[in-house]
Design a protein around this motif. Structure first.
Motif, PDB file in Angstrom:
ATOM      1  N   TYR A 358       4.755  19.208  41.803  1.00 29.77           N
ATOM      2  CA  TYR A 358       5.261  20.278  42.532  1.00 29.77           C
ATOM      3  C   TYR A 358       6.677  20.122  42.901  1.00 29.77           C
ATOM      4  CZ  TYR A 358       0.478  19.874  44.040  1.00 29.77           C
ATOM      5  OH  TYR A 358      -0.798  20.178  43.961  1.00 29.77           O
ATOM      6  N   GLY A 359       7.141  19.146  42.081  1.00 38.40           N
ATOM      7  CA  GLY A 359       9.356  19.593  42.212  1.00 38.40           C
ATOM      8  C   GLY A 359       9.614  19.460  43.469  1.00 38.40           C
ATOM      9  N   VAL A 360       9.327  17.709  43.978  1.00 35.38           N
ATOM     10  CA  VAL A 360       9.457  18.006  45.654  1.00 35.38           C
ATOM     11  C   VAL A 360      11.291  18.006  45.826  1.00 35.38           C
ATOM     12  CG1 VAL A 360       9.798  16.577  47.663  1.00 35.38           C
ATOM     13  CG2 VAL A 360       7.384  17.284  46.441  1.00 35.38           C
ATOM     14  N   ASN A 361      11.863  18.381  47.143  1.00 33.42           N
ATOM     15  CA  ASN A 361      13.690  18.586  47.352  1.00 33.42           C
ATOM     16  C   ASN A 361      13.605  18.314  48.558  1.00 33.42           C
ATOM     17  OD1 ASN A 361      12.626  21.659  46.445  1.00 33.42           O
ATOM     18  ND2 ASN A 361      13.808  20.904  45.116  1.00 33.42           N
ATOM     19  N   ILE A 362      12.966  17.124  49.169  1.00 34.79           N
ATOM     20  CA  ILE A 362      12.526  16.729  50.815  1.00 34.79           C
ATOM     21  C   ILE A 362      11.305  15.917  50.794  1.00 34.79           C
ATOM     22  CG2 ILE A 362      13.451  16.685  52.842  1.00 34.79           C
ATOM     23  CD1 ILE A 362      14.640  19.849  51.863  1.00 34.79           C
ATOM     24  N   PHE A 363      12.001  14.615  50.866  1.00 36.92           N
ATOM     25  CA  PHE A 363      10.387  13.448  50.716  1.00 36.92           C
ATOM     26  C   PHE A 363      10.642  13.221  52.631  1.00 36.92           C
ATOM     27  CE2 PHE A 363       8.573   9.381  49.785  1.00 36.92           C
ATOM     28  CZ  PHE A 363       7.139  10.170  49.924  1.00 36.92           C
ATOM     29  N   TYR A 364       9.971  12.994  53.414  1.00 33.15           N
ATOM     30  CA  TYR A 364      10.089  12.522  54.759  1.00 33.15           C
ATOM     31  C   TYR A 364       8.632  11.793  54.754  1.00 33.15           C
ATOM     32  CZ  TYR A 364      11.678  13.240  59.648  1.00 33.15           C
ATOM     33  OH  TYR A 364      12.157  12.211  61.183  1.00 33.15           O
ATOM     34  N   THR A 365       8.900  10.280  55.209  1.00 30.82           N
ATOM     35  CA  THR A 365       7.765   9.506  54.984  1.00 30.82           C
ATOM     36  C   THR A 365       7.670   8.366  55.918  1.00 30.82           C
ATOM     37  OG1 THR A 365       6.209   8.185  53.956  1.00 30.82           O
ATOM     38  CG2 THR A 365       8.407   8.160  53.030  1.00 30.82           C
ATOM     39  N   THR A 366       7.232   6.938  55.909  1.00 31.73           N
ATOM     40  CA  THR A 366       7.323   6.176  56.699  1.00 31.73           C
ATOM     41  C   THR A 366       8.009   5.048  56.078  1.00 31.73           C
ATOM     42  OG1 THR A 366       5.492   5.635  56.921  1.00 31.73           O
ATOM     43  CG2 THR A 366       5.257   7.283  58.327  1.00 31.73           C
ATOM     44  N   ILE A 391      16.801  15.388  48.864  1.00 30.24           N
ATOM     45  CA  ILE A 391      17.009  14.332  50.125  1.00 30.24           C
ATOM     46  C   ILE A 391      16.432  13.288  50.497  1.00 30.24           C
ATOM     47  CG2 ILE A 391      17.158  14.742  52.650  1.00 30.24           C
ATOM     48  CD1 ILE A 391      18.784  17.301  52.402  1.00 30.24           C
ATOM     49  N   LEU A 392      16.200  11.592  51.245  1.00 31.86           N
ATOM     50  CA  LEU A 392      14.812  11.525  51.753  1.00 31.86           C
ATOM     51  C   LEU A 392      15.465  11.057  53.082  1.00 31.86           C
ATOM     52  CD1 LEU A 392      15.251   8.797  48.354  1.00 31.86           C
ATOM     53  CD2 LEU A 392      14.078  10.516  48.599  1.00 31.86           C
ATOM     54  N   GLY A 393      14.073  11.060  53.353  1.00 29.50           N
ATOM     55  CA  GLY A 393      13.958  10.688  55.270  1.00 29.50           C
ATOM     56  C   GLY A 393      12.601   9.437  55.378  1.00 29.50           C
ATOM     57  N   SER A 394      13.327   8.709  56.531  1.00 29.32           N
ATOM     58  CA  SER A 394      12.996   7.983  56.913  1.00 29.32           C
ATOM     59  C   SER A 394      12.253   8.113  58.514  1.00 29.32           C
ATOM     60  CB  SER A 394      13.300   6.356  57.071  1.00 29.32           C
ATOM     61  OG  SER A 394      12.438   5.500  57.859  1.00 29.32           O
ATOM     62  N   LEU A 435      23.390  13.206  59.316  1.00 25.01           N
ATOM     63  CA  LEU A 435      23.351  14.432  57.957  1.00 25.01           C
ATOM     64  C   LEU A 435      23.756  13.944  56.877  1.00 25.01           C
ATOM     65  CD1 LEU A 435      25.011  17.007  60.527  1.00 25.01           C
ATOM     66  CD2 LEU A 435      22.734  16.498  60.509  1.00 25.01           C
ATOM     67  N   PRO A 436      23.114  14.725  56.173  1.00 23.17           N
ATOM     68  CA  PRO A 436      23.046  14.331  54.211  1.00 23.17           C
ATOM     69  C   PRO A 436      24.081  14.061  53.975  1.00 23.17           C
ATOM     70  CG  PRO A 436      21.765  16.410  54.378  1.00 23.17           C
ATOM     71  CD  PRO A 436      21.761  16.272  56.453  1.00 23.17           C
ATOM     72  N   TYR A 437      24.812  15.345  54.142  1.00 23.46           N
ATOM     73  CA  TYR A 437      26.448  15.490  53.245  1.00 23.46           C
ATOM     74  C   TYR A 437      28.050  14.710  54.525  1.00 23.46           C
ATOM     75  CZ  TYR A 437      22.385  16.875  50.131  1.00 23.46           C
ATOM     76  OH  TYR A 437      21.462  17.057  49.518  1.00 23.46           O
ATOM     77  N   VAL A 438      27.286  14.458  55.631  1.00 20.06           N
ATOM     78  CA  VAL A 438      28.758  14.281  56.573  1.00 20.06           C
ATOM     79  C   VAL A 438      28.694  12.794  57.001  1.00 20.06           C
ATOM     80  CG1 VAL A 438      28.717  14.635  58.904  1.00 20.06           C
ATOM     81  CG2 VAL A 438      28.448  16.851  57.346  1.00 20.06           C
TER      82      VAL A 438
END
Length: 658
Positions: A358-366, A391-394, A435-438
């Motif tokens: 699906y061409g995921v751009n932001i992936f937020y998981t545990t 971007i990746l997130g936890s 923040l991703p770019y700061v």
């Protein structure tokens, strides 16, 4: 990751710079961030008022940003304003060129089951179901309980409730009949929306029998709307039960439902979260403040843009799914992805295949999900092109530094910003995050509090902790998205969050702030172990254990000790094929002594194949503490994803002390 890399990580603090090539097009640059911090410091109400007006469609503008009575712990955001959450997530996007854009992509557990809803299609479904609810007599302020797996009807139900001003209460589909019943009774639901069953890990899990058992003592429920998911035969109670598809296809149900004009302070939903006693708390969120914090953080933390595919893997039964699968992404007009299955079925590459497909751009998981996939090996990640990721997130628990590094290197290819976020059901949205770019990223740290959020670390007596000294994490100023109360229990609301440190919100978490102002979450304060007067965070010990090349997962609790006050008890999962013997225990104790201190060496190490976790990935340490001392009372265990691990752990504890 090599042992040498782990050694470097544990002994030298590593930092990562954001990718420069993405700075120019980010939603917030370093310069804008500094200006936002300045405005938020000087006039926080002005800052939040500007964000609320910029991000949301208000049917009537609010008079004041905040009305507060600190003595009563009452905080009303954007009083006088009127808006509708469903309208903000759907209607306005029909007018701004996104009518035929994908709003929701649903991937079922079977790989060939996919449904895609454009904003127009989703709007039509939501309006029709809102009219179904109105036909059943649901009106503004009524409560609707939702007991569904991760299917599109769950999102449609939530948005339909919000559209007519009904208060939804989503109940995780993995809960037992007893837990379902207690939550329905607590919120006094008028309607229950449920499914015949759940598909999970290749198995069919029935739900209807839980519904029937629960409703024996739920007199408030007048009707049950059933979603057919598994097709299994169920007991159908005429006069009470109806099928979703029949109600939606009824000839008197229209395609449009006018959104109810809601006061900003009107309750939007109730979501139950576990308390330290095991008794759930019904957290109430209001419309204006909650929608502001979710839209704000989706835009700034995830840098969410119109053409992004955003994937938050959390179940919608938890707040993370509410905020970052449904309301945040849809408020911004993005595409949100909903996945029904688990990361390791039918193969351990399911997440990576979906990102590629699906061409995921932001992936937020545990962190739990990443640890389990790390255990399967990096070869599964190498089969797919993950280059669409930005971007990746936890979320859900502190992420161990070495797990952060693995995630960053193997999924982010060493280039993408990886954001460890801190927040709670009670906060509504993210409060502490890079923040991703700061600025720089530090593995294992949640970074700085976001602009407009004020934190403090204090000792038990309320005095301010020194740099790198662990203490109580407080939020010292109100923020949009904060809980309004605990449903039917204002006294517990005041006692739990505001009584011990008057004037501040007590999070219940321990944390420290380093010399650079970065936050390090130590876990729940009841997870801090006091060994001979030394306060040790369970996260720190767990991170050191997991950094050992033979360990894939670890959980640490404190148990009573006659001399030390408390001692460390560790549950450890080893790589498959390794010996679970005293020699391995000695090696791990030596490792902890070297990496942290002899004080942190576990008094006992119990090897285990699994840990008691909620579906969102949180380890239930009150259960582990009870097992460690030979207890048999565990409170409510219905939130566990797999309750069978308890018996295995009990047997393991007995063997350890034979």
């Amino acid at each position: 990751m090599s042992e040498n890399s782990i050694e470097t990580l544990m002994n030298e603090e590593r930092t990562f710079d954001p990718p420069e090539e993405m700075l120019e097009n980010s939603n917030i640059t370093a310069q804008q961030y500094e200006e936002a911090c300045r405005i938020a410091d000087e006039d926080p109400e002005k800052f939040w008022a500007e964000r609320a007006r910029e991000l949301l469609l208000w049917k009537r503008d609010f008079k004041t940003a905040l009305e507060s009575d600190p003595e009563k712990n009452e905080y009303k955001w954007f009083a006088g304003g009127r808006l509708n959450a469903s309208e903000n997530c759907l209607d306005r996007h029909l007018e701004n060129g996104k009518r035929n854009k994908a709003a929701l992509i649903w991937q079922g557990e079977p790989e060939d089951e996919v449904r895609v809803f454009t904003y127009h299609m989703l709007h039509r479904k939501v309006c029709r179901f809102a009219n179904v609810l109105k036909k059943m007599g649901v009106s503004k302020g009524d409560r609707v309980a939702i007991y569904l797996p991760m299917v599109p009807e769950l999102v449609i139900s939530m948005l339909a409730c919000a559209r007519i001003g009904a208060v939804h209460s989503v109940i995780f589909a993995g809960f037992s009949a007893v837990s379902l019943q207690s939550r329905i009774i607590d919120c006094d639901a008028k309607i229950l929306i449920a499914a015949d069953g759940v598909l999970r890990g290749g198995k069919t899990i029935p739900l209807k029998r839980n519904v029937d058992e629960a409703l024996f003592e739920c007199p408030s429920v007048e009707q049950v709307i059933m979603v057919k998911r598994t097709g299994d035969e169920i007991d159908f109670i005429e006069g009470r039960d109806t099928w979703w598809q029949d109600e939606m296809a009824a000839p008197d149900i229209e395609d449009y439902c006018k959104p109810e004009s809601m006061r900003s302070t009107d309750p939007m939903f109730i979501l139950h979260t576990s308390g330290s006693t095991g008794k759930p708390k019904g957290i109430v969120h209001s419309t204006g403040g909650y929608m502001t914090i979710t839209a704000h953080t989706s835009q700034w933390v995830f840098d969410l843009k119109d053409d992004d595919v955003h994937w938050c893997t959390a179940d919608i039964g938890w707040i993370t799914g509410h905020s970052y699968t449904v309301y945040g992404p849809l408020a911004l007009g993005a595409t949100t992805l909903l996945f029904e299955g688990v990361p390791t079925y039918p193969r351990p590459d399911r997440y990576w295949e979906i990102i590629n497909r699906y061409g995921v751009n932001i992936f937020y998981t545990t962190p739990t999900a990443i640890r389990s996939l790390r255990r399967e090996g990096s070869q599964w990640t190498e089969k797919y092109d993950l280059s669409t990721l930005r971007i990746l997130g936890s979320v859900g628990e502190p992420i161990n530094p070495e797990v952060w590094i693995w995630f960053h290197e193997h999924i982010g290819k060493g280039k993408l910003p990886l954001l460890d976020t801190w927040w709670q059901t009670e906060t509504g949205g993210i409060l502490i995050s890079p923040l991703p770019y700061v600025g720089k990223l530090k593995p294992g740290s949640t970074g700085h509090a976001l602009p407009g959020i004020k934190t403090a670390i204090v000792r038990s007596d309320g005095s301010e902790a020194s740099a790198n000294e662990g203490g109580h994490l407080l939020i010292t100023e109100p923020w949009p998205g904060m809980l309004c109360t605990i449903h039917n229990d204002d006294a517990r609301y005041r006692r739990t969050y505001f009584e011990r440190f008057p004037g501040s919100y007590e999070t219940g978490d321990g944390a420290r702030i380093d010399e650079d102002g970065f936050h390090w979450i130590m876990g729940r304060l009841d997870d801090v172990i006091n060994v001979s007067g030394h306060r040790l965070g369970t996260t720190e010990i767990e991170s050191a254990l997991i950094a050992h090349p033979d360990v894939t997962e670890a959980a640490v609790v404190g148990i009573p000790h006659d001399v030390k006050g408390q001692s460390v008890y560790a549950y450890v999962t080893l790589r498959s094929g390794l010996d679970q013997d005293d020699e391995t225990r000695t090696a791990l104790c030596n490792w902890i002594s070297e990496k942290i201190s002899p004080i942190a060496v576990p008094e006992a190490i119990q090897f285990s194949e699994g840990l008691p976790k909620t579906r969102s990935g949180k380890i239930m340490r009150r259960i582990l503490r009870s097992i460690a001392v030979g207890g048999t009372e565990f409170g409510d265990t219905s939130t566990l994803s797999d309750a069978s691990v308890i018996n295995d752990l009990i047997e393991g504890q007995k063997v350890l002390f034979e």
